[in-house]
Design an enzyme around this catalytic site. Structure first.
Site: not given
Length: 555
Positions: A310-312
């Site tokens: 995930s880009k988080r």
RNA sequence: GGGGCCAUCGUCUAGGGGUUAGGACAGGUGGUUCUCAGCCAUCAAACCGGGGUUCGAAUCCCCGUGGCCCUGCCA
């Protein structure tokens, strides 16, 4: 050894003839069902060309597809799926299709579609049919195929395999609140007399069309990597097929298009396994043959729980890797290494090598962590082993040292140059991935560190929502952001200079930001937030609320 | 909560009834070198747990445990 062929749902049996289930005599058979060791233990002699069993009809040419949804930045997971689909099709003399799944009107954007196509082109993954080049099954954009889906819906309704549902979103919400996280829709409209449903629909009442899932029994299907998978119908929802806006949901669209476009092998992420029974049922009701299903493991974050990439927690945008100076061939090699290796164990291999040697059944199933360290090592190998100094110079120019980019930077530094040799220092942040960061310099007078982290996070979100990453838009956006956060512009910009350049002063922020590009800029913001101590899930949630209050809902 | 999937060094993986469980990244040490990187050598590091089948299980089966994913008029 599961009792393979016997218990299969009738539709499931149409993938292969029963014979291919057991690893019967000699050759053929065994590769598909892989109850541990069955496939792997096969004699080496039979490894080679026998893939007849993977194709529904032996004369059919292999066709695979990548079907991205244009709802955000081009994702490395898309590249991963594209690579395996491409390599498999090409290795069998087949065709690889690009289809845009833009059935979510609210989230799909043209900018995202263009960016995805551009990213795949940069990687060098070439599709044979697609929205930009057309093909025998055009259009390749689902929003342009609504009539096709509607036709299938009519067939399903006529056959009694689907029904109209007039439940409002409010009712559904209330229902979910009532039954907690139990299984989905309560099927309130399922038994409505058809005449009544038709009358209400004809009167223009908004509604969706849902699938009529069997109430009892179970469904069996085969996954190329896992063998037979069974699932009770009781755990499957009466899935919406047609939304009230007339657009299909993924499930209807993917089945319809995969069939109509002649897709023989559905190679996609593991996240879809739970949906296959619905798809199997649709194929059956529509009278279509099943493709071969092959679900690849999901790329994971390098966190404690190995959550889905995930880009988080990781850079996921292909654009980031491009701007950060990774070579497309290294990135593809690395993605290919996620779950698969060359037969001789060699780790460095090209897409052509993969095309020549990929065997889907050799893919390992543990979800691989996308490990930047190893990607960097591999990228370094490509730089020093495959490029002459001359070729490297060429690559550097393509990357970020080309005249067209320098031309944009020059006017920004000119007023600040005392000597030509100041160039290097002043422009260094344009040519770096990360920038040296001293967190003690990062502060806004009158605000706590936690508030600063929150402010940076909101800037990050705002930048993510910007459709055009240009100086005027950035100017407007950041002024507006400062105002909404009750900050003077300079109070907001001062820390941003440090975050983006590692220094308190740099070239003008809006123009520099435009040249730097969204991927690197956002990465530096994320690194700065992390350097300041990061944000907890709880803090993020509170920030989401504050963000919604000040700027409206996100995405 | 329910369901599905998965499980070998920290990471990517090889091996799929008998192996000193192999390689690579990252880490340690040493060599080469004007520094660094690189390169070379070398060290450390794993079969989730418990039962079963078997002469023999990391490998096959079962049960646990853990992780992931799904559980949307998202895909």
């Amino acid at each position: 050894m599961p009792n393979a062929g016997a218990g299969l749902d009738s539709a499931g049996a149409s993938v292969d003839h029963p014979g291919s289930f057991g690893r019967g005599r000699g050759h053929g058979a065994r590769q598909s069902a892989r109850p541990r060791g069955a496939a792997r233990a096969r004699p080496a002699a039979s490894r080679l060309p026998d893939h007849r069993h993977e194709v529904p009809m032996s004369s059919t040419i292999v066709r695979t597809r990548i079907a991205p949804s244009p709802t955000g930045d081009p994702h490395v997971g898309t590249a991963y799926q594209a690579l395996f689909n491409y390599a498999f099709a090409k290795g069998r003399g087949g065709r690889f299709i690009l289809r845009i799944e833009d059935t979510d009107q609210a989230r799909s954007t043209q900018a995202s579609e263009l960016a995805i196509l551009e990213s795949l082109r940069w990687l060098g993954i070439q599709w044979d049919e697609g929205p930009d080049i057309g093909g025998p099954h055009a259009p390749y954009r689902q929003s342009e195929r609504l009539a096709v889906y509607r036709e299938q819906v009519e067939r399903l309704l006529a056959g009694g395999h689907a029904y109209r549902c007039f439940c409002t979103r409010e009712r559904l919400e209330a229902m979910r609140r009532r039954q907690g996280a139990e299984s989905g829709y309560d099927r309130a409209c399922r038994d409505m007399p058809v005449a009544e449903a038709e009358r209400r629909a004809a009167a223009g009442e908004t509604h969706v069309v849902r699938m009529k899932i069997p109430l009892e029994g179970d469904c069996g299907f085969r996954d190329l990597l896992r063998g037979e998978i069974r699932k009770d119908w009781a755990s499957v929802d009466d899935q919406v097929l047609l939304k009230s806006d007339g657009f299909p949901t993924y499930h209807l669209a993917v089945v319809t298009d995969d069939h109509l476009m002649g897709v023989t092998h559905v190679i996609r992420g593991e996240e879809w396994i739970n949906s296959v029974p619905k798809h199997v049922k649709l194929y059956e009701h529509l009278g279509w043959d099943l493709p071969v299903f092959c679900h690849l493991p999901l790329l994971r974050n390098n966190d404690k729980n190995r959550t889905k990439l995930s880009k988080r927690k990781n850079p996921t945008s292909i654009g980031y890797y491009r701007r950060a100076g990774f070579l497309p061939e290294a990135l593809l090699n690395f993605l290919g290494m996620m779950g698969w290796l060359m037969p001789d164990g060699e780790e460095k291999f090209s897409v052509a090598d993969m095309v020549a040697h990929l065997e889907l059944e050799r893919i390992s199933l543990g979800g691989p962590i996308f490990d930047l360290d190893k990607l960097k090592w591999l990228n370094g190998r490509y730089i020093r082993e495959d490029l002459s100094a001359e070729a490297l110079l060429e690559r550097l120019a393509e990357w970020g040292l080309g005249r067209e980019r320098l031309v944009r930077i020059v006017p920004l530094v000119q007023p600040r140059l005392e000597t030509l040799s100041d160039w290097g220092y002043l422009t260094a942040p344009f040519f770096a991935d990360a920038v040296p960061l001293d967190p003690t310099l990062l502060r806004i007078p009158g605000r706590t560190d936690e508030e600063l982290r929150g402010i940076l996070q909101m800037v990050l979100w705002r930048l993510g929502a910007l459709s055009e990453f240009t100086a005027p838009r950035l100017d407007a956006l950041l002024r507006e952001t400062a105002e909404a956060l009750e900050l003077k512009l300079r109070q907001l910009l001062q820390p941003l200079f440090i975050v983006l350049s590692g220094r308190e002063a740099w070239t003008p922020l809006f123009d520099s930001l435009e040249i730097l590009g969204p991927d690197i800029a956002r990465m530096r913001l994320r690194r700065a937030i992390a350097a300041l101590g990061g944000l907890s899930g709880k803090q993020l949630q509170a920030l989401e609320e504050e963000y919604a209050r000040r700027f409206g809902p996100r995405e």
